[in-house]
Structures are given as C-alpha cells and as structure tokens.
Design an enzyme around this catalytic site. Structure first.
Site, short mmCIF file in Angstrom:
data_model
loop_
_atom_site.label_atom_id
_atom_site.label_comp_id
_atom_site.label_asym_id
_atom_site.label_seq_id
_atom_site.Cartn_x
_atom_site.Cartn_y
_atom_site.Cartn_z
CE LYS A 269 -2.23 -1.01 3.78
NZ LYS A 269 -1.68 -2.35 4.09
NE ARG B 234 -4.10 -0.83 9.30
CZ ARG B 234 -2.93 -1.27 9.70
NH1 ARG B 234 -2.83 -1.94 10.84
NH2 ARG B 234 -1.85 -1.05 8.99
NE ARG C 213 7.42 -5.13 5.87
CZ ARG C 213 6.22 -4.74 6.29
NH1 ARG C 213 5.52 -3.88 5.58
NH2 ARG C 213 5.73 -5.20 7.42
NE ARG D 143 7.72 -2.65 10.04
CZ ARG D 143 6.55 -2.45 9.44
NH1 ARG D 143 6.49 -1.74 8.33
NH2 ARG D 143 5.45 -2.95 9.94
NE ARG E 236 2.04 -6.82 10.31
CZ ARG E 236 3.36 -6.98 10.36
NH1 ARG E 236 3.98 -6.94 11.53
NH2 ARG E 236 4.05 -7.19 9.26
#
Length: 283
Positions: free
Chosen positions: A63, A140, A174, A218, A229
């Site tokens: 996104k 959300r 990531r 992260r 998640r």
C-alpha cells in the site's frame, strides 16, 4: 475550533492517556469532530489533483509503495497511519510504550489512537495548504470507515490483493536503512504457476552499496507476528472492503508481480496511463 483546540491541549501526558484509552461513543464523537476540523481545505492555487482516495490491503501488500507513487504523480499528500504510529513510537512520548506493546503483538490499535494521530497529521496538511489526500492504513475497521464517511466524501477505495505466501515472504524480507531510512526488500519471490494461476515473480529491491551494512529489520517483522497481523486483518478488516463495495467505491486490484509490471497495470486501472508525469513518478 473549540473542539480542535481541546484536542491539541489534550496532548499533555495525563490527558492524552485518558483520551486514547477511552472506548465510549462520546470519545469517538469527539475524535470524529477533531478529524472533521482537521481535514485540509481546497487548494486555491490549483496545484495537484484534489483526490480523496483510500488504499486497503493486507499488511505488507505494498500500500505504501503504490500510494507514495500516486501521491507524487497527482500532487497530493500520502498519509500512512503506519508511518504516523512509527513516528509516535520513535518520539518516546506518552503513547510510545503503549503502542509498542500493541504493535509487537500484531494487534490493531484502537480507533481513538489512530484518529488522534490522523487528526494531528491533517492539521499539519491544512496549515500547509495541502489539498486532497491518499490514505494508507485507514480505515481498518467498519467503525473507522463510518467515522470517515461522516466527515468527508471518499472518491475511490483501491483494494490491493496478493497471494498470502507472497505476502509473508515480502514482510519477512523487508529491511530499512538505519541511516537514511530507505525501504528495501531482500526477498526474491518466485511462485510457479499452478491450478490455473500464473507464475508470480517479484525480484528483490536491494539497497545501494552505501546502505548494505546499515540494514535493519522491523521488530514486528517476524513470522509469528506477520501471520498474526494477517489473521487480525482477515477477521476485522475484510468487512471494510464490503462496506465500500456496497457503496460502489471499491476497486479490486490483484498485484500481478513486482513494481514495474504492477505499476503500469495499476495506472491503467485508474485511467492514469496517459498522465504526463507517470514516468517521473515511476522512477
């Protein structure tokens, strides 16, 4: 303005904790009023295209990447609630420890906290004379969507979709440069065609040499947290898709592969493939 001033004053430690942990309808109404007051005004200088778009999609789907490119292309601010949360976490303010516990467990942050952070960001946009926005990560929940609908008219909701195995690989790959803040991905995703589904290839997005030794992961990008998640998203956020689908505002977009392939097809889906600045935005 009284509501907005009250919200700003509430940023003292004790008052902010009370505001953000309150779960009553009165608390949400105050947050909604603050959000409405903070929405940016129309740009009288005529710069940019005044769109009010929302990006939906599972965590890690991309996104932020595509919203940022469209932001550059259309000249409107990209507002990512995930970035707002990370900025608050790094600020070591009164909310940081509470947010850290929520994020590290892969749970959804309360409506009040998200709306408070978003209101503050929109206040900044209004002060700068920015027009329109592309929201990434909000709403959300259906409740958040209802609040947003009550204060502004969203033009379009773009729902990015990607196979779950690719999503998990992307999240685990990531990396962030600890020095410049650049976002990269070391995962090379190559899923063979099967059951009538085409092959999917997504090459890694590797850092430049000067960033290679400074990459960090992260804290919430672990397999356990990523899967949690995704579970939370499926349980609580998928109804948001139906909320906008029923209003005729939802554009479903299946990512076919990496950025070069997906970007051009997304522009076509948005009727932007003839935009003069598309090459600059895709660079």
């Amino acid at each position: 303005m009284a509501v907005l001033n009250r919200l700003i004053m509430c940023r003292s430690a004790a008052s902010l904790r009370n505001f953000c942990t309150e779960s009553t309808e009165a608390g949400l109404r105050r947050a909604s009023s603050a959000l409405s007051s903070a929405l940016p005004v129309e740009n009288s200088k005529g710069k940019g295209r005044s769109v009010q778009w929302v990006f939906l999609g599972c965590p890690g789907v991309g996104k932020g990447t595509y919203a940022a490119r469209l932001s550059s292309l259309l000249g409107v601010p990209h507002i990512a609630t995930g970035d707002l949360v990370r900025q608050e976490l790094s600020s070591r303010g009164p909310l940081s420890s509470q947010l850290a516990d929520i994020v590290n467990q892969g749970k959804l942050i309360s409506d009040e906290i998200i709306i408070d952070l978003l209101s503050k960001r929109l206040e900044d946009a209004q002060a700068k004379g920015e027009t329109g926005f592309i929201l990434d990560g909000f709403p959300r929940t259906v409740r958040q969507a209802e609040i947003l609908e009550g204060v502004t008219d969203i033009d379009l909701v773009i729902n990015l979709k990607l196979r779950e195995e690719a999503l998990i690989a992307k999240c685990l790959g990531r990396r962030i440069c600890s020095e410049c803040g650049g976002n990269y991905n070391v995962a090379c995703i190559d899923i063979k065609s099967e059951d009538g589904r085409p092959r999917m290839y997504m090459p890694p997005l590797l850092p430049p040499p000067q960033c290679e030794s400074k990459l960090i992961t992260r804290s919430d990008d672990t397999e356990e947290v990523v899967k949690e998640r995704l579970r939370v998203y499926n349980d609580m956020s998928r109804p948001v898709e139906e909320f906008y689908r029923s209003r005729g505002k939802l554009l479903e977009f299946d990512l076919p592969g990496g950025i070069p392939e997906s970007w051009q097809k997304l522009l076509h889906a948005l009727n932007l493939d003839d935009h003069d600045d598309k090459r600059t935005a895709a660079a």
